[in-house]
Scaffold this motif. Structure first.
Motif, PDB file in Angstrom:
ATOM      1  N   ALA A 169       0.854  -1.183   0.000  1.00  0.00           N
ATOM      2  CA  ALA A 169       0.000   0.000   0.000  1.00  0.00           C
ATOM      3  C   ALA A 169       0.887   1.229   0.000  1.00  0.00           C
ATOM      4  O   ALA A 169       2.105   1.141   0.231  1.00  0.00           O
ATOM      5  CB  ALA A 169      -0.912   0.000   1.221  1.00  0.00           C
ATOM      6  N   ALA A 170       0.295   2.389  -0.256  1.00  0.00           N
ATOM      7  CA  ALA A 170       1.041   3.642  -0.132  1.00  0.00           C
ATOM      8  C   ALA A 170       1.323   3.893   1.346  1.00  0.00           C
ATOM      9  O   ALA A 170       0.547   3.483   2.213  1.00  0.00           O
ATOM     10  CB  ALA A 170       0.226   4.787  -0.727  1.00  0.00           C
ATOM     11  N   ILE A 225      -0.565  -0.981 -11.891  1.00  0.00           N
ATOM     12  CA  ILE A 225      -0.982  -1.277 -10.516  1.00  0.00           C
ATOM     13  C   ILE A 225      -0.079  -0.547  -9.525  1.00  0.00           C
ATOM     14  O   ILE A 225      -0.553   0.060  -8.554  1.00  0.00           O
ATOM     15  CB  ILE A 225      -0.936  -2.796 -10.256  1.00  0.00           C
ATOM     16  CG1 ILE A 225      -2.039  -3.500 -11.033  1.00  0.00           C
ATOM     17  CG2 ILE A 225      -1.086  -3.094  -8.762  1.00  0.00           C
ATOM     18  CD1 ILE A 225      -1.929  -5.009 -11.018  1.00  0.00           C
ATOM     19  N   LYS A 226       1.225  -0.583  -9.754  1.00  0.00           N
ATOM     20  CA  LYS A 226       2.159   0.060  -8.831  1.00  0.00           C
ATOM     21  C   LYS A 226       1.910   1.567  -8.746  1.00  0.00           C
ATOM     22  O   LYS A 226       1.969   2.154  -7.658  1.00  0.00           O
ATOM     23  CB  LYS A 226       3.601  -0.223  -9.253  1.00  0.00           C
ATOM     24  CG  LYS A 226       4.001  -1.681  -9.079  1.00  0.00           C
ATOM     25  CD  LYS A 226       5.509  -1.869  -9.071  1.00  0.00           C
ATOM     26  CE  LYS A 226       6.154  -1.489 -10.353  1.00  0.00           C
ATOM     27  NZ  LYS A 226       7.613  -1.789 -10.346  1.00  0.00           N
ATOM     28  N   LYS A 227       1.632   2.193  -9.863  1.00  0.00           N
ATOM     29  CA  LYS A 227       1.348   3.632  -9.849  1.00  0.00           C
ATOM     30  C   LYS A 227       0.050   3.916  -9.101  1.00  0.00           C
ATOM     31  O   LYS A 227      -0.049   4.896  -8.362  1.00  0.00           O
ATOM     32  CB  LYS A 227       1.267   4.157 -11.281  1.00  0.00           C
ATOM     33  CG  LYS A 227       2.622   4.194 -11.994  1.00  0.00           C
ATOM     34  CD  LYS A 227       2.509   4.733 -13.404  1.00  0.00           C
ATOM     35  CE  LYS A 227       3.873   4.741 -14.081  1.00  0.00           C
ATOM     36  NZ  LYS A 227       3.784   5.239 -15.482  1.00  0.00           N
ATOM     37  N   ALA A 230       0.795   3.478  -5.341  1.00  0.00           N
ATOM     38  CA  ALA A 230       1.609   4.587  -4.836  1.00  0.00           C
ATOM     39  C   ALA A 230       0.801   5.866  -4.683  1.00  0.00           C
ATOM     40  O   ALA A 230       1.089   6.695  -3.811  1.00  0.00           O
ATOM     41  CB  ALA A 230       2.801   4.820  -5.758  1.00  0.00           C
ATOM     42  N   SER A 231      -0.248   6.014  -5.510  1.00  0.00           N
ATOM     43  CA  SER A 231      -1.077   7.223  -5.421  1.00  0.00           C
ATOM     44  C   SER A 231      -2.217   7.076  -4.417  1.00  0.00           C
ATOM     45  O   SER A 231      -3.024   7.994  -4.262  1.00  0.00           O
ATOM     46  CB  SER A 231      -1.643   7.568  -6.800  1.00  0.00           C
ATOM     47  OG  SER A 231      -2.524   6.549  -7.254  1.00  0.00           O
ATOM     48  N   GLY A 232      -2.297   5.913  -3.741  1.00  0.00           N
ATOM     49  CA  GLY A 232      -3.286   5.740  -2.689  1.00  0.00           C
ATOM     50  C   GLY A 232      -4.631   5.203  -3.124  1.00  0.00           C
ATOM     51  O   GLY A 232      -5.601   5.247  -2.358  1.00  0.00           O
ATOM     52  N   LEU A 233      -4.714   4.645  -4.343  1.00  0.00           N
ATOM     53  CA  LEU A 233      -6.008   4.160  -4.830  1.00  0.00           C
ATOM     54  C   LEU A 233      -6.438   2.854  -4.172  1.00  0.00           C
ATOM     55  O   LEU A 233      -7.619   2.509  -4.199  1.00  0.00           O
ATOM     56  CB  LEU A 233      -5.951   3.960  -6.347  1.00  0.00           C
ATOM     57  CG  LEU A 233      -5.781   5.226  -7.194  1.00  0.00           C
ATOM     58  CD1 LEU A 233      -5.744   4.867  -8.665  1.00  0.00           C
ATOM     59  CD2 LEU A 233      -6.915   6.211  -6.904  1.00  0.00           C
ATOM     60  N   GLY A 234      -5.498   2.105  -3.605  1.00  0.00           N
ATOM     61  CA  GLY A 234      -5.866   0.837  -2.987  1.00  0.00           C
ATOM     62  C   GLY A 234      -4.624   0.028  -2.655  1.00  0.00           C
ATOM     63  O   GLY A 234      -3.500   0.519  -2.750  1.00  0.00           O
ATOM     64  N   ASP A 248      12.157  -0.317  -1.147  1.00  0.00           N
ATOM     65  CA  ASP A 248      13.443   0.220  -0.690  1.00  0.00           C
ATOM     66  C   ASP A 248      13.425   1.748  -0.643  1.00  0.00           C
ATOM     67  O   ASP A 248      14.025   2.361   0.255  1.00  0.00           O
ATOM     68  CB  ASP A 248      14.574  -0.256  -1.599  1.00  0.00           C
ATOM     69  CG  ASP A 248      14.923  -1.723  -1.396  1.00  0.00           C
ATOM     70  OD1 ASP A 248      14.532  -2.286  -0.344  1.00  0.00           O
ATOM     71  OD2 ASP A 248      15.565  -2.317  -2.285  1.00  0.00           O
ATOM     72  N   LYS A 249      12.747   2.356  -1.622  1.00  0.00           N
ATOM     73  CA  LYS A 249      12.697   3.817  -1.695  1.00  0.00           C
ATOM     74  C   LYS A 249      11.649   4.426  -0.763  1.00  0.00           C
ATOM     75  O   LYS A 249      11.584   5.651  -0.626  1.00  0.00           O
ATOM     76  CB  LYS A 249      12.401   4.261  -3.133  1.00  0.00           C
ATOM     77  CG  LYS A 249      13.489   3.910  -4.131  1.00  0.00           C
ATOM     78  CD  LYS A 249      13.046   4.281  -5.550  1.00  0.00           C
ATOM     79  CE  LYS A 249      14.078   3.864  -6.583  1.00  0.00           C
ATOM     80  NZ  LYS A 249      13.608   4.152  -7.971  1.00  0.00           N
ATOM     81  N   GLY A 250      10.807   3.592  -0.170  1.00  0.00           N
ATOM     82  CA  GLY A 250       9.762   4.105   0.697  1.00  0.00           C
ATOM     83  C   GLY A 250       8.545   4.610  -0.043  1.00  0.00           C
ATOM     84  O   GLY A 250       7.683   5.279   0.540  1.00  0.00           O
ATOM     85  N   GLU A 251       8.456   4.300  -1.341  1.00  0.00           N
ATOM     86  CA  GLU A 251       7.300   4.729  -2.124  1.00  0.00           C
ATOM     87  C   GLU A 251       6.083   3.853  -1.847  1.00  0.00           C
ATOM     88  O   GLU A 251       4.955   4.236  -2.139  1.00  0.00           O
ATOM     89  CB  GLU A 251       7.644   4.686  -3.612  1.00  0.00           C
ATOM     90  CG  GLU A 251       8.759   5.648  -3.994  1.00  0.00           C
ATOM     91  CD  GLU A 251       9.234   5.451  -5.422  1.00  0.00           C
ATOM     92  OE1 GLU A 251      10.096   6.241  -5.858  1.00  0.00           O
ATOM     93  OE2 GLU A 251       8.741   4.535  -6.108  1.00  0.00           O
TER      94      GLU A 251
END
Length: 300
Positions: A169-170, A225-227, A230-234, A248-251
């Motif tokens: 999740a984000a 899916i990853k985008k 990352a944008s908080g859609l689910g 690793d990047k915390g995204e």
């Protein structure tokens, strides 16, 4: 009976379409039709039933297909043996999927590009069920599978590794602040997923199916899916290798939930037939490189 006629016959029998066979063989459709007719004339038997716009093998065609497979395998073996000094060559048609192509195959593709430049790898994106069907029909030479089952009727296969899965999740998602999650928690949020037919998506959906839950939103590709995640859609359940960089990047953040099922990355081919030199080489190198790259502790 000419070898090229048998090659054309095998392709038509695999695809059950004169048009598609002509496209894959780079022939005019009239040439495919004339070759099949010439073969039928030489054998004195109809090989295909023409049913309107569809075709199917006749009993004679089914018998010939068995012989054609054996004859063409011997021809390929003889060619490889006689021309062995030139090294492996030709085209391998490989069924695969985004998670394998993008995240597991680059070292293998690089290896073949530099070591065996005459071997052309034709990658065909395909769901596992479609890959299994194409292997049995002879449309694909080799196929990657990512499934729970490791035995497949009509196919031979090798397990490369268990493929770890992670629920992501984000960082700002409400579930990211939880120390543990229940199935009820998962049913309350939107789930971003690949299309139905993907093994881990179907298993995850079945896990949440017994009670009404938020719908699965199909995004088509892992990158999409990853985008969305990352944008908080689910949230989304994905192979760990596909989101390792984002974690690793915390995204993204890994949620405290472990899948109660396992899936395995596998390599499969049609059973009951001898692999060509090039196919065996691909199987051997894929097994070596992907097992080396498997997560530590995963069974090989």
């Amino acid at each position: 009976m000419e070898i090229r006629h048998l090659v054309t016959f095998r392709k038509v029998a695999a695809l059950l379409s004169f048009t598609r066979a002509a496209e894959e063989l780079s022939y005019a459709q009239s040439s495919v039709t004339s070759q099949i007719r010439a073969l039928e004339t030489s054998l004195g038997a109809e090989l295909f039933d023409r049913l309107g716009g569809r075709i199917r093998l006749t009993p004679a065609g089914e018998k010939l297909l068995e012989y054609a497979e054996q004859i063409l395998e011997l021809v390929e073996a003889a060619r490889a043996d006689v021309a062995g000094g030139d090294g492996p060559s030709g085209t391998l048609v490989i069924g695969t999927m985004e998670s394998i192509t993008s995240y597991r195959m680059p070292p293998l593709l690089e290896f073949f590009h530099h070591r065996y430049p005459k071997v052309q790898l034709s990658l065909r994106p395909s769901l596992c069920a479609d890959t299994r069907h194409a292997l049995r029909q002879g449309t694909f030479d080799i196929g990657f599978l990512l499934e729970q089952e490791t035995r497949h009727p009509g196919l031979e296969s090798v397990v490369l590794a268990e493929e770890p899965l992670v629920l992501v999740a984000a960082p700002g998602h409400p579930l990211a602040r939880r120390s543990e999650l229940s199935r009820a928690d998962l049913r309350s949020v939107s789930v971003l997923a690949t299309e139905a037919g993907c093994a881990y998506r179907d298993l995850f959906e079945a896990e949440l199916r017994d009670v009404a839950s938020a719908p699965f939103l199909e995004f088509g590709t892992i990158e999409a899916i990853k985008k969305g995640v990352a944008s908080g859609l689910g949230i989304s359940l994905l192979p760990t290798v596909t989101v390792a960089a984002e974690l690793d990047k915390g995204e993204m953040t890994a949620l405290p939930w472990e899948a109660p099922f396992s899936v395995f990355t596998q390599l499969a081919w049609r059973g009951g037939r001898r692999l060509s030199r090039e196919s065996q080489l691909f199987v051997d190198q894929a097994t070596r490189l992907m097992r080396e790259d498997a997560p530590r502790g995963a069974p090989a």
